[in-house]
Design a protein around this motif. Sequence first.
Motif, PDB file in Angstrom:
ATOM      1  N   ALA A  79       0.854  -1.072  -0.103  1.00 50.64           N
ATOM      2  CA  ALA A  79       0.067  -0.050  -0.108  1.00 50.64           C
ATOM      3  C   ALA A  79       0.869   1.131   0.069  1.00 50.64           C
ATOM      4  CB  ALA A  79      -0.643  -0.045   1.326  1.00 50.64           C
ATOM      5  N   ALA A  80       0.443   2.232  -0.827  1.00 52.92           N
ATOM      6  CA  ALA A  80       1.267   3.632  -0.697  1.00 52.92           C
ATOM      7  C   ALA A  80       1.043   4.360   0.371  1.00 52.92           C
ATOM      8  CB  ALA A  80       0.701   4.288  -2.057  1.00 52.92           C
ATOM      9  N   ALA A  81      -0.282   3.985   1.022  1.00 55.02           N
ATOM     10  CA  ALA A  81      -0.399   4.663   2.349  1.00 55.02           C
ATOM     11  C   ALA A  81       0.461   4.209   3.463  1.00 55.02           C
ATOM     12  CB  ALA A  81      -1.697   4.665   2.615  1.00 55.02           C
ATOM     13  N   ASP A  82       1.059   2.761   3.533  1.00 54.00           N
ATOM     14  CA  ASP A  82       1.727   2.228   4.415  1.00 54.00           C
ATOM     15  C   ASP A  82       3.456   2.125   4.006  1.00 54.00           C
ATOM     16  OD1 ASP A  82       0.895   1.321   6.939  1.00 54.00           O
ATOM     17  OD2 ASP A  82       0.664  -0.752   6.040  1.00 54.00           O
ATOM     18  N   LYS A  83       3.770   2.981   2.973  1.00 57.24           N
ATOM     19  CA  LYS A  83       4.958   2.730   2.298  1.00 57.24           C
ATOM     20  C   LYS A  83       5.987   3.053   3.374  1.00 57.24           C
ATOM     21  CE  LYS A  83       7.603   4.357  -1.898  1.00 57.24           C
ATOM     22  NZ  LYS A  83       7.759   5.081  -2.917  1.00 57.24           N
ATOM     23  N   HIS A  84       5.746   3.805   4.243  1.00 60.86           N
ATOM     24  CA  HIS A  84       6.688   4.427   5.073  1.00 60.86           C
ATOM     25  C   HIS A  84       7.048   3.422   6.426  1.00 60.86           C
ATOM     26  CE1 HIS A  84       2.581   5.389   6.873  1.00 60.86           C
ATOM     27  NE2 HIS A  84       3.252   5.487   7.940  1.00 60.86           N
ATOM     28  N   ARG A  85       6.252   2.528   6.484  1.00 63.41           N
ATOM     29  CA  ARG A  85       6.666   1.376   7.500  1.00 63.41           C
ATOM     30  C   ARG A  85       6.525  -0.067   6.898  1.00 63.41           C
ATOM     31  NH1 ARG A  85       1.092   2.512  11.082  1.00 63.41           N
ATOM     32  NH2 ARG A  85      -0.305   2.158   9.563  1.00 63.41           N
ATOM     33  N   LEU A  86       6.326  -0.250   5.566  1.00 60.27           N
ATOM     34  CA  LEU A  86       6.656  -1.741   4.976  1.00 60.27           C
ATOM     35  C   LEU A  86       8.064  -1.690   4.461  1.00 60.27           C
ATOM     36  CD1 LEU A  86       3.340  -1.595   2.651  1.00 60.27           C
ATOM     37  CD2 LEU A  86       3.687  -3.191   4.566  1.00 60.27           C
ATOM     38  N   PRO A  87       8.538  -3.032   4.207  1.00 59.53           N
ATOM     39  CA  PRO A  87       9.750  -3.198   3.342  1.00 59.53           C
ATOM     40  C   PRO A  87       9.681  -2.380   2.191  1.00 59.53           C
ATOM     41  CG  PRO A  87       8.874  -5.364   4.356  1.00 59.53           C
ATOM     42  CD  PRO A  87       7.627  -4.298   4.445  1.00 59.53           C
ATOM     43  N   ALA A  88      10.873  -2.126   1.636  1.00 56.74           N
ATOM     44  CA  ALA A  88      10.972  -1.313   0.198  1.00 56.74           C
ATOM     45  C   ALA A  88      10.293  -1.795  -0.657  1.00 56.74           C
ATOM     46  CB  ALA A  88      12.460  -1.224  -0.080  1.00 56.74           C
ATOM     47  N   LEU A  89       9.194  -1.111  -1.351  1.00 51.76           N
ATOM     48  CA  LEU A  89       8.170  -1.519  -2.329  1.00 51.76           C
ATOM     49  C   LEU A  89       8.777  -1.201  -3.565  1.00 51.76           C
ATOM     50  CD1 LEU A  89       4.777  -0.005  -0.728  1.00 51.76           C
ATOM     51  CD2 LEU A  89       5.910  -2.438  -0.592  1.00 51.76           C
ATOM     52  N   ASP A  90       8.583  -1.951  -4.514  1.00 53.93           N
ATOM     53  CA  ASP A  90       8.856  -1.985  -6.129  1.00 53.93           C
ATOM     54  C   ASP A  90       7.730  -1.407  -6.542  1.00 53.93           C
ATOM     55  OD1 ASP A  90      11.404  -3.211  -6.233  1.00 53.93           O
ATOM     56  OD2 ASP A  90      10.297  -5.038  -5.576  1.00 53.93           O
ATOM     57  N   THR A  91       6.357  -1.771  -5.985  1.00 55.51           N
ATOM     58  CA  THR A  91       5.239  -1.187  -6.767  1.00 55.51           C
ATOM     59  C   THR A  91       4.087  -0.881  -5.527  1.00 55.51           C
ATOM     60  OG1 THR A  91       5.079  -2.677  -8.634  1.00 55.51           O
ATOM     61  CG2 THR A  91       3.101  -1.684  -8.003  1.00 55.51           C
ATOM     62  N   ALA A  92       4.003   0.447  -5.363  1.00 52.81           N
ATOM     63  CA  ALA A  92       2.925   1.102  -4.324  1.00 52.81           C
ATOM     64  C   ALA A  92       1.528   1.334  -5.104  1.00 52.81           C
ATOM     65  CB  ALA A  92       3.443   2.336  -3.916  1.00 52.81           C
ATOM     66  N   VAL A  93       0.471   0.615  -4.262  1.00 47.85           N
ATOM     67  CA  VAL A  93      -0.777   0.644  -4.695  1.00 47.85           C
ATOM     68  C   VAL A  93      -1.682   1.470  -3.963  1.00 47.85           C
ATOM     69  CG1 VAL A  93      -0.259  -1.294  -6.200  1.00 47.85           C
ATOM     70  CG2 VAL A  93      -1.050  -1.668  -4.080  1.00 47.85           C
TER      71      VAL A  93
END
Length: 255
Positions: A79-93
Amino acid sequence: MPLEIITVPCLSDNYAFLMHSPEHNQTALVDAPEAAPIIEELERRGWSLDMILLTHHHYDHIDGVAALKERYAPVIVGAAADKHRLPALDTAVSDGAEFTFAGQNVRVLDVSGHTVGHIAYFIPSANAVFTADSLMALGCGRLFEGSAAQMWNSLSKLAALPDDTIVYSGHEYTQANARFALTIEPDNEALISRAQSIAAARASGRATVPSTLTEEKATNPFLRAHLPSMKLALSMTDFDDVSVFAEIRRRKDNF
């Protein structure tokens, strides 16, 4: 058969799910509570790992990502909204986004409530929705971050999917959830029957996940807060749906 879906038990009571396309020889994983059992299943089947779909940031859904990323180099989606606390994303949705995996359409649903930024993945061709800790078998996740209104909206969104949708949720909590549900609707014949089936499954060591949306709508109290019969059972006939849902959640938290 567009996708083969395999349930992988992890930790003490978590589930991860592998989706494999025989046609494309591609495999995706929904959530990564720990790496070892997932790697074992992949190696046993001779599969690689092409994509990881993350639902939310809690450790028991992401702790295996680093080891899996190092070993297989999958694309990481979250989730783009959770990007700051997820492992590094290749695709944020975000809610309503669509993408493809192995030729299959994947639809993203924001199901905030348990956390803010929690997402689910719906794959129409497989009649499958991966809900993690939003809609669960006979339950829903605790409201650690979101409000009752958010969770009720999320559950209503999931309840609007086709009735034959298979619900892949994140934990083996079903037997305890059944005991609670029976305190709310002790005369619900579908619930009584399901509780008996759950007890038999657990006694023989079988998983109770996935379930079907039809089952959940007939027996899961958290999906039934809008029904006159539920409001009557709770002596809340004049209350709105969110208030009834909040009362059910309050009772479960204290169960």
